[in-house]
Scaffold this active site. Structure first.
Site, PDB file in Angstrom:
ATOM      1  N   LEU A 301      46.692  68.754  35.044  1.00 32.94           N
ATOM      2  CA  LEU A 301      47.989  68.108  35.227  1.00 32.94           C
ATOM      3  C   LEU A 301      48.729  67.982  33.909  1.00 32.94           C
ATOM      4  CD1 LEU A 301      47.206  65.226  37.749  1.00 32.94           C
ATOM      5  CD2 LEU A 301      48.739  67.142  38.134  1.00 32.94           C
ATOM      6  N   VAL A 305      52.463  69.777  32.692  1.00 31.08           N
ATOM      7  CA  VAL A 305      53.672  69.046  32.309  1.00 31.08           C
ATOM      8  C   VAL A 305      53.875  69.005  30.801  1.00 31.08           C
ATOM      9  CG1 VAL A 305      53.556  67.609  34.378  1.00 31.08           C
ATOM     10  CG2 VAL A 305      52.511  66.785  32.264  1.00 31.08           C
ATOM     11  N   SER A 306      53.154  69.849  30.064  1.00 33.95           N
ATOM     12  CA  SER A 306      53.256  69.817  28.604  1.00 33.95           C
ATOM     13  C   SER A 306      54.675  70.092  28.123  1.00 33.95           C
ATOM     14  CB  SER A 306      52.289  70.834  27.987  1.00 33.95           C
ATOM     15  OG  SER A 306      52.589  72.144  28.455  1.00 33.95           O
ATOM     16  N   ASP A 441      65.938  66.781  51.195  1.00 30.42           N
ATOM     17  CA  ASP A 441      65.621  65.520  51.876  1.00 30.42           C
ATOM     18  C   ASP A 441      66.737  64.494  51.638  1.00 30.42           C
ATOM     19  OD1 ASP A 441      64.110  63.929  53.531  1.00 30.42           O
ATOM     20  OD2 ASP A 441      62.794  63.186  51.939  1.00 30.42           O
TER      21      ASP A 441
END
Length: 609
Positions: A301, A305-306, A441
């Protein structure tokens, strides 16, 4: 003693700039006033920027400076390569989200907020002039950062640099002026040369900026209907010697690769022979393996997201747990979103049990006043959880305001303003991101309201970057899903337009998207408003919220919004309007504006392209 002398020197230097630099700085040093009764509260525009200096000769560095992605600069700037170095004095168009901001009780100033982290040797003056190339001034930076001391800045301190910009007025939009480009006046410039350069006219530039003497380094706003195409130099080619070296390296690499392959085959044979004994050992270490997988997931994870680490604050799990009393149910806002206080400031903390990379990737591309702002995130390697930390909006969701009886009901003017805010946010993600973003959405639960009842779109968990795709995995909320997406899995911006049409129906009727019998609101509208138009007014009065009927609001204004909603709900997505058309149509409503001749009235004004 040495520190005291340094502070004295900085004080003298600061006073020197205030007193003696008037001959170098523009006369309008603190910014450009805006009037919400005449212009939009926010808009998308561009600044003309010249790449200079060794730290500004690549798109990545300039993108980081202005908090935008490389494609967002490359597209309007007519640049085909995202990785090729820039040449000195290369021209660029930088996208800006321009907002009318209140800096004190009497003054509103129009600017784009750019967050900058102070580095060693930085001053407001140096950063404004050398990094932002005079698109702002140090006086304006001081004005919008009243708590900071210019001569006592700390490395790592976050400062807002206000980039000067302006939004078109309603009249200008009607005259096809869609952008007011921010341009820094140069010593060799005159109004006619600027007009020729940008495809504008001398008269229109004078009209926007006033008939005044414009001095070097002062910002000029250039009105245009569309961005001119910049002429860019060809990307720098790789030299023949470099190509030869690359070919030689490739041959060597191929030889080494073949040798490695042979070695791998030998090792594979050994591995197959040894596999049985290894498998037996693994069976006895199931518990340890479980913990290892958790750690690996957490590491994965963080690796994903680095790219976001320099964009957002990274919170600690302990901070978030303390802020929510261990994620106690008392702090739940909705679903897995908690309210928490960090250093006395409220945040909305979204707890996720899956990889947040896709959502983070989209969120770091968007920056608009009608989108909920992501403040930071946290990775918990213990259980591979991710937490997204958003700004907290005090008035909750539009759903709560419309459908729960224990809150104050919204009047028509407020509802209309909310509709325009949401339309502006959707227009931004549809038109000003590359590739375009589809929210997927849009619903009243995902529209949040701040203290001023300004609306912001939240929850990009289902959003998709890129459109006109087909998926077999149908997600969304009943009553808001576009028919073509439900039946064929077609993902496009027009599915957001459909969902927005349902939100407009909620605003008009005060009813939920699906009734207790499971019938969708939009289906009822298709049945009752599919006949002769002369019956529409009668049907509308039976459809409207009782709160609006008691208010005696303008039926023409409500009918205008109803017509927009019906157009959004067309079964053929190609016949639905774009968000650009929707924003323009909504803003034609008289209920968005007061007569400016009325003294003492300063309502919330909304206007956008």
């Amino acid at each position: 003693m040495k520190i005291t002398l340094q502070i004295c020197f900085l004080l003298i230097l600061h006073l020197f700039f205030h007193i003696s630099s008037s001959q170098f700085l523009p006369s309008n040093t603190t910014g450009y006033a805006c009037n919400l009764s005449q212009t939009a509260s926010s808009c998308q525009t561009y600044a003309f920027f010249t790449a200079m200096g060794p730290n500004q000769l690549d798109l990545a560095s300039i993108g980081d400076l202005f908090s935008v992605s490389r494609p967002m600069i490359a597209k309007p700037s007519n640049i085909t390569s995202l990785t090729s170095p820039l040449v000195p004095n290369q021209s660029l168009f930088i996208p800006l989200t321009c907002t009318c901001n209140s800096v004190n009780t009497t003054t509103n100033i129009s600017y784009a907020k750019i967050n900058y982290t102070i580095k060693g040797g930085d001053t407001f003056y140096l950063v404004s002039t050398t990094l932002f190339n005079n698109l702002t001034t140090y006086q304006s930076v001081e004005l919008v950062n009243p708590t900071l001391v210019p001569i006592n800045l700390t490395i790592g301190q976050d400062v807002i640099f206000p980039i000067f910009c302006k939004c078109p007025t309603k009249t200008q939009l009607q005259n096809q002026i869609n952008y007011l480009i921010s341009y820094v006046f140069q010593p060799s410039d005159d109004i006619s040369s600027i007009a020729s350069r940008f495809g504008s006219t001398t008269e229109s530039i004078v009209e926007v900026n006033g008939n005044r003497t414009i001095r070097p380094t002062e910002t000029v706003f250039v009105p245009v209907s569309k961005l001119p195409e910049l002429t860019q130099p060809a990307p720098i080619n790789v030299s023949n010697s470099q190509r030869t070296t690359e070919r030689t390296s490739a041959v060597i690499g191929l030889g080494v690769g073949l040798g490695v392959c042979g070695l791998v085959l030998i090792l594979m044979g050994c591995f197959l022979a040894y596999r049985e004994s290894v498998w037996k050992k693994r069976v006895g270490r199931k518990k340890d393996d479980g913990e290892s997988k958790k750690n690996e997931a957490g590491v994965s994870l963080m690796a994903d997201v680095s790219d976001c680490l320099d964009k957002y604050k990274v919170f600690r799990v302990e901070e978030l747990s303390e802020a929510t009393d261990g994620f106690d149910d008392r702090w739940v806002i909705q679903g897995s979103v908690f309210k928490g206080y960090i250093h006395g400031k409220p945040y909305a903390i979204k707890k996720m049990k899956w990889n947040a990379y896709e959502e983070l990737k989209i969120l770091q591309k968007v920056n608009h006043g009608n989108l909920v702002m992501l403040e930071g995130f946290c990775i918990d390697s213990e259980d591979a959880s991710c937490y997204l930390v958003y700004e907290y909006l005090e008035n909750g969701s539009l759903y709560t305001r419309l459908h729960e009886s224990n809150v104050d009901m919204l009047n028509w003017r407020t509802r209309l303003g909310i509709a325009v805010d949401v339309a502006n946010g959707l227009q931004y993600i549809h038109e000003h991101t590359r590739p375009r973003v589809v929210h997927k959405d849009v619903k009243s639960n995902n529209i949040l309201l701040d203290t001023n009842m300004r609306a912001k779109i939240a929850n990009f968990g289902l959003a998709k970057s890129g459109c006109n795709a087909i998926t077999m995995h149908i997600v969304g909320t009943q009553g808001y899903i576009a028919p073509e997406y439900l039946s064929d899995g077609i993902v496009s911006t027009k599915m957001d337009v459909f969902s927005f049409g349902v939100v407009l129906l909620e605003l008009i009727s005060g009813r939920e998207a699906v009734n207790i019998d499971g019938k969708a609101l939009w289906v009822e509208v298709h049945e009752n408003f599919n006949g002769k138009e002369d019956k529409h007014i009668h049907n509308l009065k039976g459809f409207m919220d009782d709160v609006l009927l008691k208010e005696s609001c303008s039926i023409d204004s409500v009918m205008n919004v109803m017509s927009i909603a019906i157009a959004c709900l067309h079964r053929d997505p190609s016949k639905r309007p774009s968000m650009v058309d929707i924003v323009y149509a909504l803003c034609k409503s008289d209920d968005l504006f007061f007569d400016i001749s009325q003294d003492g009235l300063s309502p919330r004004q909304v206007l956008a392209r």
